[in-house]
Design an enzyme around this catalytic site. Structure first.
Site, PDB file in Angstrom:
ATOM      1  N   GLU A  63       0.866  -1.178   0.000  1.00  0.00           N
ATOM      2  CA  GLU A  63       0.000   0.000   0.000  1.00  0.00           C
ATOM      3  C   GLU A  63       0.909   1.236   0.000  1.00  0.00           C
ATOM      4  O   GLU A  63       1.815   1.321   0.838  1.00  0.00           O
ATOM      5  CB  GLU A  63      -0.889   0.011   1.231  1.00  0.00           C
ATOM      6  CG  GLU A  63      -1.907  -1.106   1.288  1.00  0.00           C
ATOM      7  CD  GLU A  63      -2.762  -1.019   2.533  1.00  0.00           C
ATOM      8  OE1 GLU A  63      -3.626  -0.119   2.611  1.00  0.00           O
ATOM      9  OE2 GLU A  63      -2.566  -1.850   3.438  1.00  0.00           O
ATOM     10  N   ARG A 298       5.424 -13.407   9.514  1.00  0.00           N
ATOM     11  CA  ARG A 298       6.052 -12.119   9.254  1.00  0.00           C
ATOM     12  C   ARG A 298       7.382 -12.038   9.990  1.00  0.00           C
ATOM     13  O   ARG A 298       7.677 -12.831  10.892  1.00  0.00           O
ATOM     14  CB  ARG A 298       5.136 -10.984   9.700  1.00  0.00           C
ATOM     15  CG  ARG A 298       4.929 -10.912  11.203  1.00  0.00           C
ATOM     16  CD  ARG A 298       3.884  -9.872  11.577  1.00  0.00           C
ATOM     17  NE  ARG A 298       4.242  -8.558  11.065  1.00  0.00           N
ATOM     18  CZ  ARG A 298       3.395  -7.538  11.007  1.00  0.00           C
ATOM     19  NH1 ARG A 298       2.151  -7.678  11.420  1.00  0.00           N
ATOM     20  NH2 ARG A 298       3.794  -6.363  10.556  1.00  0.00           N
ATOM     21  N   LYS A 308       3.563   0.236  11.571  1.00  0.00           N
ATOM     22  CA  LYS A 308       3.515   1.492  10.823  1.00  0.00           C
ATOM     23  C   LYS A 308       3.112   2.650  11.728  1.00  0.00           C
ATOM     24  O   LYS A 308       3.648   3.756  11.629  1.00  0.00           O
ATOM     25  CB  LYS A 308       2.553   1.359   9.650  1.00  0.00           C
ATOM     26  CG  LYS A 308       2.572   2.533   8.691  1.00  0.00           C
ATOM     27  CD  LYS A 308       1.707   2.257   7.477  1.00  0.00           C
ATOM     28  CE  LYS A 308       2.276   1.142   6.642  1.00  0.00           C
ATOM     29  NZ  LYS A 308       1.485   0.913   5.404  1.00  0.00           N
TER      30      LYS A 308
END
Length: 601
Positions: A63, A298, A308
């Site tokens: 994104e 992850r 983030k």
């Protein structure tokens, strides 16, 4: 490294469960009948293509609402690496479906970072750079297909009402009072949503699945919402935007992706991923076999945060100098610190791929960088904590060259001249007026070798009014120069790194350390009550950077931005890509050398 079709590598990469899935698919010829027109397409557009020459297709779908971090590096290496190893292709796709958070700045940075890591999505045959926003027409067509088949409806409930009716993990949800609207009414409302007749939040399009499903993600999830916002790519054309969980599988199918690899937090979304594509394939919008979602764990690293939200907080609250601060776990920060693409690829290979979450030691990343830079970085000398050494019996006004190898493992790189004169800079720790036990460097009466130069014997020191040593005095042995027959006559145990006062130059050097002082920033520690949350900012390392003025050998004065070296004894350093100027480099410490037990050698 590129994304071009390749014959699979003859080297056998480490196997993992993802490779096992791909191997089984290829052995069964699962995707052999897929067709590809050279670009994404829907329905007949897909069927019109030729048999796909790519054995597999993967994708990296960021994104564009932030800078890539170390976790993204693992995903990039995995997806592009698999495509290369199996003679396939990897697409770079921007999931830019949220008009309120995405910026062109992030798009440019992501493209630059993927290229920096050594990967490409284009060659002479294909250019596989895509934007989800280019598919908005097709996504609307998919939504309308679901409405026509009775698999989607327009809901008029507020967000709070929808949340209350969704149920819990142990309690089934409740059907919306608008769930049984007719196909005609749903289509009319959705068309009017697209036309901009309603304000944000007035209506929302939901998939019609099962409000009693034990998987809460299947309880009629939202798939399209009204947003009157300007989009970075489509401007003001749209006032309805797809939800990420709706858009993502459609993007994969449009691009003919075979293996959609994502992290474990999307595992619970896989049933919706499969349900959606099955419904659309039933309407002949997508060819079979459909993309397969595969989840892996992850990257979790000690001493960093990859959230983030937390990274944004670090930048916005000025705890760091920006997204490219060399202490940040972003790829732009890592590049500025001097981390290498080869080091990231080696790290990703060693970390591997699994289904289980684990915490990886940051030292493993540092060791990968050291291993790569040990091979690639030429050696130079810098004195970081300078103390003047005066060779009293060396002629004033004279100098001579000593010769140092550029790389001890690569003799073909030759040697460089290091001018030596009467006054030198040495490291302050290389002199002790009263030596500790086992100390081998300079102290009154002791001898040591100037690296690549002469043997010197300490005769004393000068002090200032406060008793601080400001200069060391010595005599040199004329016949002891390294590389001459006389050098073998002197057996000394200490070596001194040095730079000529007359020929060296001062430079700013930034000694970076880890941004956080604890392995798990923000985690509760022993003695804290369970209900008390800790602020991750409390674990910031106050000594994460130390800016000093160092003295460097002459050859370092004209280096270019991003040139990397091993400063002997100190570690690996890089000329800052932004702050270095012609003739005035600024160096960042990338990583220290391994700790050595021979501290006083």
């Amino acid at each position: 490294m590129s994304n071009a079709l390749k014959t699979p590598s003859t080297a056998a990469p480490a196997t993992n469960f993802i490779r096992n899935i791909i191997d089984a698919d290829l052995a069964a010829g699962k995707h052999a009948q897929r067709r590809w027109s050279g670009k994404p397409g829907l329905g007949d557009q897909q069927k019109a293509g030729e048999p796909d020459a790519a054995r597999i297709r993967t994708r990296f779908p960021p994104e564009p609402n932030g800078y890539l971090h170390f976790g993204h590096a693992k995903s990039i290496c995995l997806n592009f690496g698999l495509a290369l190893d199996y003679g396939g292709r990897c697409h770079l796709r921007f999931d830019d479906t949220n008009p309120e958070k995405e910026e062109k700045e992030y798009v440019d940075s992501i493209i630059d970072s993927v290229r920096w890591l050594g990967f490409s999505w284009q060659d002479e045959v294909e250019d596989n750079l895509y934007y989800a926003s280019d598919y908005f027409d097709w996504m609307v067509a998919c939504a309308e297909s679901l409405i026509r088949s009775g698999n989607a409806y327009v809901d008029s409930q507020s967000a709070d009402e929808m949340r209350a009716g969704r149920g819990t993990l142990t309690q089934a949800g409740q059907d919306s009072p608008y769930r049984n609207r007719s196909v005609e009414e749903n289509m009319d409302l959705f068309k009017r949503m697209q036309a901009g007749e309603f304000p944000d939040g007035a209506y929302i399009l939901r998939a019609k699945i099962d409000m009693a499903s034990p998987n809460i993600n299947l309880r009629d999830p939202a798939i399209y919402r009204i947003r009157h916002a300007t989009h970075h790519n489509t401007d003001d054309r749209w006032c309805v935007y797809p939800m990420y969980t709706f858009a993502h599988p459609i993007e994969d199918a449009l691009e003919n992706i075979t293996h959609s690899i994502c992290t474990l937090e999307f595992e619970d979304q896989r049933p919706f991923y499969d349900w959606l594509l099955e419904r659309l394939a039933e309407d002949n919008l997508f060819q079979r076999p459909l993309p397969q979602q595969i989840e892996f764990s992850r990257l979790n690293l000690t001493y960093v945060v990859l959230s983030k939200r937390k990274l944004i907080q670090l930048v916005d609250e000025k705890h760091v100098a920006g997204w490219d601060d060399p202490r940040m776990p972003t790829l732009v920060g890592a590049r500025r610190r001097g981390y290498t693409p080869e080091g990231f690829r080696l790290f990703a290979e060693r970390v591997g791929v699994s289904k289980s979450d684990s915490l990886i030691e940051y030292a493993l990343l540092e060791e990968a960088m050291r291993e790569v830079m040990n091979e690639s970085a030429e050696r130079r000398i810098a004195v970081l904590d300078p103390l003047k050494l005066i060779i009293d019996n060396y002629p004033e006004g004279q100098s001579e060259d000593c010769f140092a190898p550029n790389h001890p493992l690569k003799p073909e790189l030759g040697k460089r001249a290091m001018p030596l004169g009467r006054e030198l800079w040495i490291e302050r720790e290389d002199f002790m007026e009263v030596p500790s036990k086992g100390y081998r460097r300079l102290y009154p009466g002791n001898s040591a070798r100037l690296r690549y130069g002469f043997v010197v014997q300490c005769t004393g020191c000068d002090k200032d009014a406060n008793g601080k040593v400001i200069a060391v005095h010595c005599d040199y042995m004329l016949d002891s120069k390294s590389g001459t027959p006389g050098s073998d006559n002197y057996k000394v145990k200490g070596n001194l790194h040095w730079v000529s006062v007359a020929h060296g130059h001062a430079a700013e050097v930034r000694l970076y350390d880890r941004l956080f002082s604890t392995p798990a920033p923000g985690s509760r520690r022993e003695g804290y009550p369970p209900e008390q949350e800790r602020d991750f900012l409390d674990d910031l390392n106050p000594n994460s950077v130390n800016v000093i003025q160092a003295w460097l050998e002459p050859s370092l004065k004209q280096v270019g931005p991003e040139d990397s070296f091993q400063f002997e004894r100190h570690g690996y350093f890089v000329a800052d890509r932004f702050d270095s100027k012609d003739g005035a480099p600024v160096f960042n410490r990338t990583v220290t050398l391994k700790d050595s037990p021979a501290k006083n050698a």
